[in-house]
Design an enzyme around this catalytic site. Structure first.
Site, PDB file in Angstrom:
ATOM      1  N   ASP A   1       7.698 -41.591  15.449  1.00 32.79           N
ATOM      2  CA  ASP A   1       8.259 -41.774  16.787  1.00 32.79           C
ATOM      3  C   ASP A   1       7.806 -43.133  17.342  1.00 32.79           C
ATOM      4  OD1 ASP A   1       5.593 -41.320  17.466  1.00 32.79           O
ATOM      5  OD2 ASP A   1       5.977 -39.372  18.416  1.00 32.79           O
TER       6      ASP A   1
ATOM      7  N   LEU B   1       2.990 -40.254  14.493  1.00 30.61           N
ATOM      8  CA  LEU B   1       3.484 -39.596  15.716  1.00 30.61           C
ATOM      9  C   LEU B   1       2.488 -39.812  16.843  1.00 30.61           C
ATOM     10  CD1 LEU B   1       4.401 -36.198  14.051  1.00 30.61           C
ATOM     11  CD2 LEU B   1       6.068 -37.834  14.946  1.00 30.61           C
ATOM     12  N   HIS B   2       2.978 -40.255  18.001  1.00 32.65           N
ATOM     13  CA  HIS B   2       2.057 -40.349  19.141  1.00 32.65           C
ATOM     14  C   HIS B   2       2.732 -40.285  20.501  1.00 32.65           C
ATOM     15  CE1 HIS B   2       3.386 -44.553  18.814  1.00 32.65           C
ATOM     16  NE2 HIS B   2       3.094 -44.651  20.094  1.00 32.65           N
ATOM     17  N   ARG B   3       4.068 -40.110  20.536  1.00 31.44           N
ATOM     18  CA  ARG B   3       4.729 -40.072  21.855  1.00 31.44           C
ATOM     19  C   ARG B   3       4.292 -38.831  22.615  1.00 31.44           C
ATOM     20  NH1 ARG B   3       5.693 -44.761  22.812  1.00 31.44           N
ATOM     21  NH2 ARG B   3       6.481 -45.778  20.983  1.00 31.44           N
TER      22      ARG B   3
END
Ligand code: UD1
Ligand code: UDP
Length: 377
Positions: free
Chosen positions: A289, A210-212
């Site tokens: 994501d 996850l990094h958005r």
């Protein structure tokens, strides 16, 4: 007189760029009579496990030019790359600039090249999420609007570009070059001891990335995400290589220690390409994501739960193994995976490990057609 090799700058900046640039670098280097590929690393990602590890894993040489830009606001980062890259182009003018993907360095280098009248090609053109709150969507729109050659990974990219009025002769569907990297490294990925070394048996765990900003930058959304992960981990253990943006936010919001204390969730540092793909390949499913991970799971037929409202890669949903899921639907999606109620999908056209060869052919034809002068003349 024979034509000297055409100097081609390949712009690499951030983690997802390296596996797009590597197959093209190697394919151009094999045609050393005609092309002189030159790696330009902007330094957008700089931690060893976000950058150097990929050069090692993908057999890339040290970058020929390193711009050392680092982190910053969107304007700082984009402008920093523009200033440094313009300077480089003025002293080391290439015959062609190839930009990949949709990060800030991509649009920055494309702006510099086109304003200096250096031909610019975009690899992974035509993708659209239609969500302009995503910084990458702005980068894609601008890069495609100004580039001379647009190489798409799948036909939906061609359709998007044609609908925006781009002339057909600029567009070519070359396929998905990330798959070339996978195929290039398949033997090493399959031999990697990573999943077992972490104590996982095949298909008995899920991988999380996850990094958005929309998921991780705000306390409330990140807190809900952490709760969601804790809840699904009761049914399927998780391994979570944490992106530096996400780690910073988890620490800032006081969420990291609770997550790390959970016996069913392995929090680890970001992995190199080979170790990461070995985990994905052995996983029961992936919760992500990431853009690239949606594609890699489609290629491998691994269920992909994408925690986003939109995707610029809809073919991974219509043809592949991807579903867009809201956080409220995460537990039900995991139920579907565990019950076998998930599509395995099929591999989209031209996701075959041969994209780099098609790009090299396209470059050769383009130089022939335009008779573009070389730097050496
Ligand atoms: C960038 C791209 C995104 C891509 C992602 C892949 C843009 C606008 N975003 O997002 O499209 O999906 O890379 O991973 O270009 N940091 C480190 N070490 C590093 C790199 C970053 O600590 O080596 C930290 C810094 O605190 C930095 C933050 O991560 O401020 C964000 O980095 P940045 O490159 O701005 O954006 P990403 O979230 O990585
Ligand atoms: N990846 C990796 N190690 C990790 C997480 C991701 O090697 O710990 C690779 C993976 O192959 C993925 C690629 O990095 O396709 C994409 O990076 P990221 O998710 O950061 O960017 P995005 O594709 O969303 O732009």
């Amino acid at each position: 007189m024979p034509t000297p090799p055409r100097k081609i700058h390949l712009i690499a900046a951030a983690r997802p760029n390296f596996m797009k640039v590597a197959p093209l670098y190697h394919a151009l280097a094999r045609r050393g009579d005609a092309f002189a590929p030159c790696l330009v690393h902007t330094g957008q990602h700089y931690d060893p496990n976000m950058s150097d590890a990929f050069f090692r894993d993908l057999d890339l040489p040290k970058p020929h030019h390193f711009l050392g830009i680092g982190s910053g606001s969107h304007a700082e980062q984009t402008a920093g790359v523009m200033v440094a890259y313009e300077r480089l182009c003025l002293s080391d003018r290439p015959d062609l600039v190839v930009v990949v993907g949709d990060v800030n360095s991509t649009v920055a280098a494309a702006l510099v090249a086109t304003k200096l009248h250096i031909p610019c090609a975009h690899l992974e053109a035509g993708l659209r999420s239609r969500d302009r709150r995503m910084p990458e969507e702005i980068n894609r729109l601008v890069t495609d609007a100004i580039s001379d050659l647009l190489w798409t990974p799948s036909v939906d990219g061609d359709e998007n570009l044609r609908a925006e009025g781009v002339p057909a002769e600029k567009i070519e569907c070359v396929g998905n070059i990330m798959i070339d990297s996978y195929e290039m490294m398949r033997a090493r990925i399959s031999a990697d001891p990573g999943p077992a070394a972490l104590g996982f048996r095949p298909r008995e765990f899920a991988v999380v990335t996850l990094h958005r900003p929309s998921n991780v930058d705000h306390r409330e959304s990140l807190g809900r995400l952490v709760d969601g992960l804790k809840s699904i981990s009761e049914r399927l253990p998780l391994v979570f290589p944490v992106h530096p943006r996400t780690r910073k936010k988890l620490e800032e919001f006081g969420l990291l220690s609770g997550l790390a204390a959970n016996q069913r969730i392995r929090i680890i540092e970001p992995l190199g390409y080979i170790a990461f793909m070995a985990l994905v390949q052995a996983a029961r499913c992936v919760v992500t994501d990431s853009g690239g991970v949606q594609e890699e799971t489609t290629y491998l037929g691994i269920p992909c739960i994408t925690l986003r409202d939109t995707t610029e890669r809809p073919i991974t949903v219509t043809e592949g193994s991807n579903r867009l899921v809201r956080l409220e639907g995460l537990a039900a999606a995991v139920d579907d995976v565990l019950a076998g109620r998930w599509q395995t999908g099929r591999r989209p056209r031209y996701w075959d490990g041969q994209a780099a060869g098609r790009v090299v052919d396209s470059i050769a034809r383009w130089f022939e057609r335009t008779g573009s002068p070389t730097t050496a003349r």
